[in-house]
Design a protein around this motif. Structure first.
Motif, PDB file in Angstrom:
ATOM      1  N   ILE A 119       5.321  -5.021 -11.496  1.00 49.82           N
ATOM      2  CA  ILE A 119       4.508  -3.895 -10.875  1.00 49.82           C
ATOM      3  C   ILE A 119       3.384  -4.243 -10.762  1.00 49.82           C
ATOM      4  O   ILE A 119       2.785  -3.734  -9.786  1.00 49.82           O
ATOM      5  N   LEU A 120       2.682  -5.191 -11.516  1.00 49.29           N
ATOM      6  CA  LEU A 120       1.396  -5.865 -11.249  1.00 49.29           C
ATOM      7  C   LEU A 120       1.077  -6.271  -9.846  1.00 49.29           C
ATOM      8  O   LEU A 120       0.132  -5.975  -9.059  1.00 49.29           O
ATOM      9  N   CYS A 121       1.869  -7.148  -9.484  1.00 48.65           N
ATOM     10  CA  CYS A 121       1.724  -7.678  -7.782  1.00 48.65           C
ATOM     11  C   CYS A 121       1.594  -6.947  -6.834  1.00 48.65           C
ATOM     12  O   CYS A 121       0.884  -7.142  -6.042  1.00 48.65           O
ATOM     13  N   PRO A 122       2.582  -5.916  -6.897  1.00 48.95           N
ATOM     14  CA  PRO A 122       2.428  -4.744  -5.620  1.00 48.95           C
ATOM     15  C   PRO A 122       1.007  -4.022  -5.772  1.00 48.95           C
ATOM     16  O   PRO A 122       0.555  -3.898  -4.734  1.00 48.95           O
ATOM     17  N   LEU A 123       0.689  -3.839  -6.893  1.00 56.06           N
ATOM     18  CA  LEU A 123      -0.474  -3.036  -7.015  1.00 56.06           C
ATOM     19  C   LEU A 123      -1.802  -3.794  -6.819  1.00 56.06           C
ATOM     20  O   LEU A 123      -2.764  -3.257  -6.456  1.00 56.06           O
ATOM     21  N   ILE A 124      -1.533  -5.089  -6.799  1.00 56.64           N
ATOM     22  CA  ILE A 124      -2.847  -5.819  -6.246  1.00 56.64           C
ATOM     23  C   ILE A 124      -2.707  -6.028  -4.981  1.00 56.64           C
ATOM     24  O   ILE A 124      -3.393  -6.327  -4.219  1.00 56.64           O
ATOM     25  N   ALA A 125      -1.375  -6.710  -4.461  1.00 58.71           N
ATOM     26  CA  ALA A 125      -1.139  -7.254  -2.969  1.00 58.71           C
ATOM     27  C   ALA A 125      -1.365  -6.014  -2.133  1.00 58.71           C
ATOM     28  O   ALA A 125      -1.974  -6.427  -0.876  1.00 58.71           O
ATOM     29  N   VAL A 130      -3.741  -4.124   2.891  1.00 61.78           N
ATOM     30  CA  VAL A 130      -4.406  -2.978   3.649  1.00 61.78           C
ATOM     31  C   VAL A 130      -5.830  -3.246   4.097  1.00 61.78           C
ATOM     32  O   VAL A 130      -6.038  -3.159   5.245  1.00 61.78           O
ATOM     33  N   THR A 131      -6.646  -3.822   3.137  1.00 60.52           N
ATOM     34  CA  THR A 131      -7.908  -4.170   3.569  1.00 60.52           C
ATOM     35  C   THR A 131      -8.088  -5.028   4.696  1.00 60.52           C
ATOM     36  O   THR A 131      -8.863  -4.856   5.720  1.00 60.52           O
ATOM     37  N   LEU A 132      -7.053  -6.214   4.582  1.00 59.32           N
ATOM     38  CA  LEU A 132      -7.171  -7.116   5.528  1.00 59.32           C
ATOM     39  C   LEU A 132      -6.742  -6.527   7.012  1.00 59.32           C
ATOM     40  O   LEU A 132      -7.326  -6.856   8.040  1.00 59.32           O
ATOM     41  N   LEU A 133      -5.714  -5.648   6.971  1.00 59.41           N
ATOM     42  CA  LEU A 133      -5.218  -5.118   8.033  1.00 59.41           C
ATOM     43  C   LEU A 133      -6.155  -4.100   8.792  1.00 59.41           C
ATOM     44  O   LEU A 133      -6.372  -4.204   9.999  1.00 59.41           O
ATOM     45  N   VAL A 134      -6.872  -3.436   7.975  1.00 59.70           N
ATOM     46  CA  VAL A 134      -7.830  -2.366   8.405  1.00 59.70           C
ATOM     47  C   VAL A 134      -9.081  -3.464   9.072  1.00 59.70           C
ATOM     48  O   VAL A 134      -9.738  -3.061  10.120  1.00 59.70           O
ATOM     49  N   THR A 135      -9.473  -4.407   8.538  1.00 65.69           N
ATOM     50  CA  THR A 135     -10.726  -5.271   9.003  1.00 65.69           C
ATOM     51  C   THR A 135     -10.102  -5.704  10.212  1.00 65.69           C
ATOM     52  O   THR A 135     -10.674  -6.039  11.220  1.00 65.69           O
TER      53      THR A 135
END
Length: 149
Positions: A119-125, A130-135
């Protein structure tokens, strides 16, 4: 006798006792209130807890009924004596109850824990990606608009 009937009888007896023992007075006498909750409510709570095995004192399901009974009793006594509820005397009483009866109870099960890695990995990844993609999209879009001008 059914458990609900027994509980109703206990509550009725406590209220009857409170009605007979406590004087009808206007205004709250904190000294009398403390004495009343110790003599009436704590006496019943001590009997209820003595009926439980000491190993069950940390089990909320087993101590819920006596604890609620103590809380309700203190409320009824406060109402009868025109005292505010909750108050400092009640805080001291419950602090003493927790120190005597629940001091050895472990905090395990009530502490916050990290979620499993699944659960933790998807919540971080996901937010990072998304931030990298938007940038990347903003940079690409700004380069495309420069070429048009």
């Amino acid at each position: 006798m059914a458990p609900m009937c027994v509980r109703a009888v206990h509550v009725g007896l406590v209220l009857l006792l409170v009605g007979r023992v406590l004087p009808s007075a206007s205004g709250c006498s904190s000294v009398f209130y403390e004495r009343a909750i110790n003599d009436v409510c704590m006496a019943k709570f001590k009997l209820d807890m003595a009926a439980l095995e000491r190993s069950l004192w940390c089990s909320w399901t087993d101590t819920l009924e006596p604890y609620e009974g103590l809380t309700n009793c203190t409320f009824q006594v406060a109402s009868r004596l025109d005292c505010f509820w909750p108050n400092q005397a009640l805080d001291r009483l419950f602090t003493r109850v927790h120190r005597v009866y629940f001091n050895d109870c472990a905090l395990t099960g009530r502490l916050l824990h990290d979620p499993p890695l699944a659960i933790l990995c998807p919540l971080i990844a996901v937010p990072v990606l998304v931030t990298l993609l938007v940038t990347a999209l903003v940079v690409w879009r700004s380069k495309c608009s420069e070429a048009v001008l």
